[in-house]
Design an enzyme around this catalytic site. Structure first.
Site, PDB file in Angstrom:
ATOM      1  N   GLY A 130       0.807  -1.212   0.000  1.00  0.00           N
ATOM      2  CA  GLY A 130       0.000   0.000   0.000  1.00  0.00           C
ATOM      3  C   GLY A 130       0.840   1.261   0.000  1.00  0.00           C
ATOM      4  O   GLY A 130       0.480   2.255   0.619  1.00  0.00           O
ATOM      5  N   SER A 133       0.071   5.697  -1.560  1.00  0.00           N
ATOM      6  CA  SER A 133      -0.599   6.884  -1.023  1.00  0.00           C
ATOM      7  C   SER A 133      -0.400   6.951   0.486  1.00  0.00           C
ATOM      8  O   SER A 133       0.061   5.994   1.108  1.00  0.00           O
ATOM      9  CB  SER A 133      -2.104   6.856  -1.353  1.00  0.00           C
ATOM     10  OG  SER A 133      -2.720   5.750  -0.717  1.00  0.00           O
ATOM     11  N   GLY A 134      -0.763   8.087   1.088  1.00  0.00           N
ATOM     12  CA  GLY A 134      -0.759   8.245   2.533  1.00  0.00           C
ATOM     13  C   GLY A 134       0.586   8.007   3.179  1.00  0.00           C
ATOM     14  O   GLY A 134       1.637   8.329   2.618  1.00  0.00           O
ATOM     15  N   GLY A 136       2.066   5.258   3.660  1.00  0.00           N
ATOM     16  CA  GLY A 136       2.873   4.297   2.919  1.00  0.00           C
ATOM     17  C   GLY A 136       3.740   4.982   1.884  1.00  0.00           C
ATOM     18  O   GLY A 136       4.927   4.649   1.721  1.00  0.00           O
ATOM     19  N   TYR A 292     -12.601  -3.241  11.418  1.00  0.00           N
ATOM     20  CA  TYR A 292     -11.281  -2.602  11.368  1.00  0.00           C
ATOM     21  C   TYR A 292     -10.547  -2.780  12.692  1.00  0.00           C
ATOM     22  O   TYR A 292      -9.361  -3.137  12.723  1.00  0.00           O
ATOM     23  CB  TYR A 292     -11.448  -1.117  11.032  1.00  0.00           C
ATOM     24  CG  TYR A 292     -10.158  -0.340  10.990  1.00  0.00           C
ATOM     25  CD1 TYR A 292      -9.281  -0.463   9.909  1.00  0.00           C
ATOM     26  CD2 TYR A 292      -9.817   0.531  12.016  1.00  0.00           C
ATOM     27  CE1 TYR A 292      -8.102   0.257   9.855  1.00  0.00           C
ATOM     28  CE2 TYR A 292      -8.641   1.257  11.977  1.00  0.00           C
ATOM     29  CZ  TYR A 292      -7.789   1.118  10.896  1.00  0.00           C
ATOM     30  OH  TYR A 292      -6.616   1.837  10.857  1.00  0.00           O
TER      31      TYR A 292
END
Length: 414
Positions: A130, A133-134, A136, A292
């Site tokens: 991942g 984006s973000g 990562g 989650y």
């Protein structure tokens, strides 16, 4: 442009014999020899004006720096990453005495690039799930700007390739590439691990970063609830598939990105075993945030058990919480979460700060050989009681082995 360097010392250090007299500065030649220039006397010399010693800068320039010559023929140093130029050789800022035995203390305001400052990872391979984006992406960018060979393992190859290109635009020597790996498909994970092993690359740092949050109930092609499979089971199979590579690359580290939300749930049935019905519920019993939270608890239990099994072989594992109230693309599927995070944005961490704890656990010298721990804001802290329970970790491991074995025809147990 900075035209020299005067040593800045604390009040306790003003009598040091290495301190330069007023009007002197330290410079270095292209091959790293240090010389001293006196502005008052308009002269240069090889010997330190107080100690009479000669010095030479050891090692290569930090990643992102290059030597050039100015219009007068004098050596200058260009920091391409921070877009600045100086006459001061940056290698002089990272002397042995500055770093030996006193690790710097970091906190929630620390940025990932601060932790890597002055370090060269050109001999390391870093794999990040991942990573397009973000946090990562910030983790990948931070390592790539310090020389590491970074591989983004992502389900969307197009987005991952664009992310790699962005990093390469920032630093033309960055080694970043994308490989297809969809954690929602155990078949895809197996294909990825086989492709990776076929390349004969080592693997020094594996960051299990990919996650989904607040998404509707969906079954994967493997018949499991998608949040559980993407956040936990896909990573479980990924690490198993790369176990031999990690062991051959030892010392190696696995960093599992989890969340403080792991505290608000449990996984056990009435027999104190991890319950699959809780991890992969039917649609009528599904609540996205609870799914989650359970997956994030799995992350810590997995990290702990992984460390117990692989640390004798030089592979350590730690779990990290990236930051409080940090909005990333994993929340995009729920409008209410998006709204709440927009209200909280002034109090959130930046992506660079969010990536810091991951990077810290991946590289901190003081963590060499240590694992089975949980970190928040670059500090070790205690997770929930169930996250610390070895029997829960063992039960989850056994369940995970059974789930992937039923869908693969068998795997090797660690």
């Amino acid at each position: 442009m900075r035209r020299g360097h005067s040593h800045q010392r604390s009040m306790d250090d003003t009598d040091s014999e290495d301190e330069l007299p007023p009007g002197w500065e330290e410079r270095s030649t292209k091959d790293g020899w240090v010389y001293y220039a006196s502005h008052d006397e308009m002269k240069t010399q090889w010997e330190h004006p107080k100690t009479g010693k000669k010095k030479r800068c050891a090692g290569d320039l930090p990643y992102g720096w290059e030597q050039e010559t100015d219009e007068k023929g004098q050596m200058i140093y260009v920091d391409h990453i921070n877009k600045r130029t100086t006459y001061f050789d940056p290698r002089q800022a990272f002397t042995v005495e500055d770093v030996v035995l006193k690790p710097k203390r970091y906190d929630g305001n620390t940025a990932a690039l601060e932790i890597l400052q002055g370090r060269d990872f050109s001999d390391k391979v870093v794999l990040i799930t991942g990573g397009n984006s973000g946090i990562g992406l910030e983790t990948a960018r931070s390592f790539a700007l310090h020389g590491a060979h970074v591989i983004l393992a992502c389900r969307n190859l197009s987005r991952a390739s664009k992310a790699a290109s962005l990093i390469q635009q920032e630093w033309h020597k960055a080694r970043v590439e994308a490989m297809m790996c969809d954690l929602a498909s155990l078949r895809s994970v197996r294909e990825f691990t086989e492709s990776y092993k076929a390349r004969k690359l080592p693997l020094h740092i594996l960051v299990c970063n990919a996650a989904v949050c607040t998404q509707p109930w969906i079954l994967t092609e493997d018949g499991l609830e998608s949040t559980f499979q993407i956040c936990h089971l896909g990573h479980f199979l990924l690490v198993q598939g790369l176990e031999d590579v990690l062991r051959r690359s030892a010392p190696a580290r696995v960093v599992v990105v989890t969340s403080e939300s792991h505290r608000f749930t449990d996984l056990l049935d009435s027999c104190a075993k991890v319950d699959l019905a809780l991890l992969s519920p039917q649609k009528k019993e599904y609540w996205s945030m609870l799914a989650y939270n359970r997956a994030k608890l799995c992350n810590i239990l997995f990290s702990n058990e992984l460390h117990r099994r692989l640390s004798p072989h030089g592979v350590t594992a730690n779990a990290v919480h990236p930051g409080n109230m940090m909005y990333t693309s994993i929340h995009r599927s729920w409008w209410l979460m998006t709204f709440l995070f927009s209200l909280a944005r002034p109090f959130t961490k930046s992506m660079q700060q969010g990536a810091a704890t991951t990077v810290y656990c991946a590289v901190a010298p003081e963590l060499e050989g240590l694992g089975g721990m949980y970190f928040n804001n670059c500090f070790r802290c205690l997770p929930s009681a169930q996250a610390q329970d070895p029997s829960s970790a063992g039960s989850l491991w056994e369940l995970s082995e059974r789930l992937v074995a039923e869908r693969s025809g068998g795997i090797q147990a660690l």
